[in-house]
Design a protein around this motif. Structure first.
Motif, mmCIF file in Angstrom:
data_model
loop_
_atom_site.group_PDB
_atom_site.id
_atom_site.type_symbol
_atom_site.label_atom_id
_atom_site.label_comp_id
_atom_site.label_asym_id
_atom_site.label_seq_id
_atom_site.Cartn_x
_atom_site.Cartn_y
_atom_site.Cartn_z
ATOM 1 N N ILE A 131 12.144 -1.625 -10.081
ATOM 2 C CA ILE A 131 11.246 -0.475 -10.181
ATOM 3 C C ILE A 131 9.857 -0.943 -9.761
ATOM 4 O O ILE A 131 9.398 -1.996 -10.229
ATOM 5 N N PHE A 132 9.192 -0.180 -8.882
ATOM 6 C CA PHE A 132 7.809 -0.513 -8.494
ATOM 7 C C PHE A 132 6.843 0.522 -9.076
ATOM 8 O O PHE A 132 7.169 1.707 -9.168
ATOM 9 N N VAL A 133 5.645 0.031 -9.385
ATOM 10 C CA VAL A 133 4.514 0.917 -9.668
ATOM 11 C C VAL A 133 3.425 0.575 -8.655
ATOM 12 O O VAL A 133 3.401 -0.544 -8.099
ATOM 13 N N PRO A 134 2.503 1.516 -8.399
ATOM 14 C CA PRO A 134 1.543 1.335 -7.310
ATOM 15 C C PRO A 134 0.559 0.191 -7.528
ATOM 16 O O PRO A 134 0.201 -0.121 -8.670
ATOM 17 N N SER A 135 0.148 -0.437 -6.440
ATOM 18 C CA SER A 135 -0.911 -1.459 -6.452
ATOM 19 C C SER A 135 -2.153 -0.844 -5.840
ATOM 20 O O SER A 135 -2.102 -0.324 -4.717
ATOM 21 N N GLY A 175 -5.129 -0.303 -3.706
ATOM 22 C CA GLY A 175 -5.522 -0.914 -2.436
ATOM 23 C C GLY A 175 -4.423 -1.758 -1.818
ATOM 24 O O GLY A 175 -4.643 -2.480 -0.842
ATOM 25 N N GLY A 176 -3.233 -1.712 -2.406
ATOM 26 C CA GLY A 176 -2.118 -2.498 -1.883
ATOM 27 C C GLY A 176 -2.330 -3.984 -2.044
ATOM 28 O O GLY A 176 -1.621 -4.803 -1.462
ATOM 29 N N LEU A 177 -3.295 -4.351 -2.894
ATOM 30 C CA LEU A 177 -3.675 -5.759 -3.008
ATOM 31 C C LEU A 177 -2.790 -6.541 -3.974
ATOM 32 O O LEU A 177 -2.510 -6.084 -5.086
ATOM 33 N N SER A 178 -2.396 -7.735 -3.577
ATOM 34 C CA SER A 178 -1.732 -8.668 -4.506
ATOM 35 C C SER A 178 -1.868 -10.064 -3.912
ATOM 36 O O SER A 178 -2.297 -10.226 -2.770
ATOM 37 N N HIS A 179 -1.541 -11.073 -4.761
ATOM 38 C CA HIS A 179 -1.850 -12.464 -4.356
ATOM 39 C C HIS A 179 -3.330 -12.515 -4.010
ATOM 40 O O HIS A 179 -3.758 -13.126 -3.048
ATOM 41 N N VAL A 237 -7.236 -12.022 -6.382
ATOM 42 C CA VAL A 237 -7.768 -11.898 -7.759
ATOM 43 C C VAL A 237 -8.126 -10.455 -8.093
ATOM 44 O O VAL A 237 -8.286 -10.123 -9.269
ATOM 45 N N ARG A 238 -8.221 -9.598 -7.095
ATOM 46 C CA ARG A 238 -8.585 -8.189 -7.374
ATOM 47 C C ARG A 238 -7.354 -7.306 -7.548
ATOM 48 O O ARG A 238 -7.441 -6.094 -7.606
ATOM 49 N N GLU A 239 -6.184 -7.942 -7.672
ATOM 50 C CA GLU A 239 -4.945 -7.173 -7.917
ATOM 51 C C GLU A 239 -5.157 -6.231 -9.100
ATOM 52 O O GLU A 239 -5.665 -6.652 -10.151
ATOM 53 N N HIS A 240 -4.774 -4.945 -8.927
ATOM 54 C CA HIS A 240 -4.962 -4.007 -10.041
ATOM 55 C C HIS A 240 -3.940 -2.881 -9.962
ATOM 56 O O HIS A 240 -3.568 -2.443 -8.867
ATOM 57 N N THR A 241 -3.491 -2.450 -11.156
ATOM 58 C CA THR A 241 -2.643 -1.254 -11.278
ATOM 59 C C THR A 241 -3.200 -0.441 -12.438
ATOM 60 O O THR A 241 -3.595 -1.009 -13.461
ATOM 61 N N GLU A 242 -3.263 0.872 -12.250
ATOM 62 C CA GLU A 242 -3.880 1.735 -13.279
ATOM 63 C C GLU A 242 -3.043 1.746 -14.564
ATOM 64 O O GLU A 242 -1.796 1.738 -14.495
ATOM 65 N N PRO A 243 -3.702 1.776 -15.718
ATOM 66 C CA PRO A 243 -2.982 1.795 -17.009
ATOM 67 C C PRO A 243 -1.889 2.864 -17.087
ATOM 68 O O PRO A 243 -0.770 2.587 -17.557
ATOM 69 N N ALA A 244 -2.174 4.047 -16.579
ATOM 70 C CA ALA A 244 -1.160 5.116 -16.655
ATOM 71 C C ALA A 244 0.089 4.731 -15.859
ATOM 72 O O ALA A 244 1.229 4.986 -16.279
ATOM 73 N N ASP A 245 -0.123 4.054 -14.725
ATOM 74 C CA ASP A 245 1.037 3.625 -13.916
ATOM 75 C C ASP A 245 1.805 2.503 -14.622
ATOM 76 O O ASP A 245 3.042 2.473 -14.610
ATOM 77 N N PRO A 305 0.794 -1.246 0.000
ATOM 78 C CA PRO A 305 0.000 0.000 0.000
ATOM 79 C C PRO A 305 0.820 1.286 0.000
ATOM 80 O O PRO A 305 0.264 2.384 -0.054
ATOM 81 N N VAL A 306 2.166 1.184 0.035
ATOM 82 C CA VAL A 306 2.971 2.367 0.348
ATOM 83 C C VAL A 306 2.832 3.467 -0.703
ATOM 84 O O VAL A 306 2.497 4.615 -0.402
ATOM 85 N N LEU A 307 3.066 3.120 -1.972
ATOM 86 C CA LEU A 307 3.048 4.158 -3.024
ATOM 87 C C LEU A 307 1.668 4.788 -3.137
ATOM 88 O O LEU A 307 1.530 6.013 -3.257
ATOM 89 N N GLU A 308 0.644 3.952 -3.061
ATOM 90 C CA GLU A 308 -0.718 4.504 -3.186
ATOM 91 C C GLU A 308 -1.020 5.443 -2.016
ATOM 92 O O GLU A 308 -1.534 6.542 -2.188
ATOM 93 N N GLN A 309 -0.650 5.015 -0.790
ATOM 94 C CA GLN A 309 -0.961 5.858 0.379
ATOM 95 C C GLN A 309 -0.216 7.197 0.323
ATOM 96 O O GLN A 309 -0.725 8.229 0.753
ATOM 97 N N LEU A 310 0.970 7.184 -0.247
ATOM 98 C CA LEU A 310 1.762 8.429 -0.326
ATOM 99 C C LEU A 310 1.467 9.193 -1.613
ATOM 100 O O LEU A 310 2.039 10.270 -1.851
ATOM 101 N N GLY A 311 0.632 8.600 -2.485
ATOM 102 C CA GLY A 311 0.308 9.294 -3.750
ATOM 103 C C GLY A 311 1.508 9.394 -4.676
ATOM 104 O O GLY A 311 1.650 10.352 -5.438
#
Ligand code: HGY
Ligand code: MN
Ligand code: MN
Length: 411
Positions: free
Chosen positions: A371-375, A377-381, A383-391, A194-200
């Motif tokens: 290199i990381f891009v945001p997840s 809701g910080g979700l992974s592992h 089925v709702r894992e998602h990253t925005e197309p722009a990211d 959740p780190v990148l998403e929480q920090l924007g």
């Protein structure tokens, strides 16, 4: 020289195309290592590499390496990750790093650009460790950290070996493990936290990977009738598994810092409503960025497990499934990722990786970074894992710029 721009839509289309292989009805992906779905995913990825004119090699543990020639016959700059997933996986964990690497090749090929050093894209076998332990198995063998025979004879919970499955799906290759020698390695991955998403923030400049300790415990108690056995006379394997589960949560709270602890797998036998469990087999996943704290957590865990088993009059044994010290990535490559991130004008922060990755193995043999891009809701592992197309697009563009700098740097 204007820098080529990756084709974001093509990357998204390929992520969704690969995501159809092993797709779960409710969304998400189940492509366990060396399963039929993994074979189909490998076939699809190999075909993509060949479409791009890459030279493809499959080694004896099933690692796939596609190479795009450079103007000089030098060790390649490698990108890559994995395409095996956990049972409830998403579209991006691992797949993104592989497909973004192929997108970089596609973009340079279209622009008629050939870098000095060759570029390679790797698909490492069994990164997840969900079916066969340890995780990062293919890359660990690739760097000489796990003898090939030991990896090949590793079996899953049903007693099926890695070698049997590699042969069954046709991916026990002939290429020599550990070749080609790699100049440097850059892995693009979703953060899975959740780190990148929480920090924007848009990019994580990853400085290293935390230590990982996986242990499987087996508790042997005495099955008995749930209705006739007095509580004081029980030797209940399920109780000890439950006590250890609660203990590791309390352990992480007591140690504080970045200590993480998870009981993720638990099997009771005979697993019946009216029978006191004869056996409990469960796993404990401990992680920490600090090597000493991780060792302390392991020591406390084993002391508690023994004491709880003794109190209940059951026998407990354990075996290590994976044990990796924390890894620091190469400062020069990390600095390069940071510089290129700044050049891209992306917001970022330096950070450690909570998840294990193939990059932590490649770091043993060549300068590596991630290199990381945001997840979302910080979700992974999950089925709702998602990253925005722009990211996704921004991360792939950054990967292109980092590998261009590495592949064309003076030698
Ligand atoms: O467990 C991990 O951190 C990785 O997903 N294999
Ligand atoms: Mn991964
Ligand atoms: Mn994973």
């Amino acid at each position: 020289m204007s820098i080529s721009q990756i084709n974001g839509q093509r990357l998204l289309d390929n992520l969704h195309a690969l995501g159809q292989i092993g797709a779960l009805p409710s969304g998400g992906v189940n492509r366990l290592a060396l399963s039929d779905a993994d074979r189909a995913g490998r076939d699809w990825t190999l075909a993509r590499m060949r479409e791009l004119g890459m030279r493809v090699a499959v080694d004896a543990i099933g690692n796939i390496v596609g190479t795009y020639p450079g103007t000089e016959d030098l060790p390649p700059v490698m990108m890559g990750s994995h395409i095996d997933t956990v049972r409830t996986g998403g579209l991006y964990d691992g797949n993104y790093g592989v497909l973004a690497g192929l997108e970089v090749i596609d973009t340079l090929r279209e622009a008629g650009i050939q870098t000095q050093r060759p570029l390679a894209v790797a698909v490492f076998t069994n990164e997840e460790g969900a079916r066969f332990q340890p995780d990062m198995m293919g890359s660990l063998v690739y760097v000489g950290g796990l003898p090939l025979p030991e990896a090949l004879t590793t079996s899953d919970a049903d007693g099926v070996s890695v070698q049997t499955e590699l042969q069954r799906i046709g991916y026990q290759g002939t290429a020599t493990v550990g070749e080609p020698m790699v100049d440097s390695y850059v892995e693009l991955h979703i953060e899975q936290g959740p780190v990148l998403e929480q920090l924007g923030l848009q990019i994580g400049v990853v400085e290293g990977v935390q230590g990982i300790s996986w242990t499987e415990f087996t508790v042997e108690g005495q099955s008995n009738h749930a209705g006739t056995t007095p509580m004081a006379l029980r030797h209940d394997a399920a109780l000890v598994a439950a006590q250890v589960t609660v203990f590791v949560r309390e352990l992480s709270q007591r140690l504080g810092g970045r200590q993480l602890a998870t009981v993720g797998a638990l099997r009771l036998s005979p697993n019946l409503v009216n029978v006191i469990a004869q056996q409990a087999v469960f796993t404990v996943d401990l992680r920490n960025t600090d090597s000493g704290a991780l060792a302390q957590a392991e020591s406390d865990l084993h002391a508690y497990a023994q004491q709880a088993a003794q109190a209940e009059g059951v026998r407990i044994t354990h075996r290590s499934l994976a044990r990796f010290e924390p890894v620091a990535f190469d400062p020069l490559v990390v600095n390069l990722v940071e510089q290129q991130t700044q050049a891209l004008g992306a917001s970022y922060q330096r950070m450690p990786s909570g998840a294990g990755h193939d990059a932590q193995m490649l770091a043993r043999v060549c300068p590596s970074a991630m290199i990381f891009v945001p997840s979302v809701g910080g979700l992974s592992h999950n089925v709702r894992e998602h990253t925005e197309p722009a990211d996704l697009q921004r991360g792939a563009q950054l990967l292109l710029q980092v590998v261009l700098a590495l592949a064309n740097r003076p030698y």
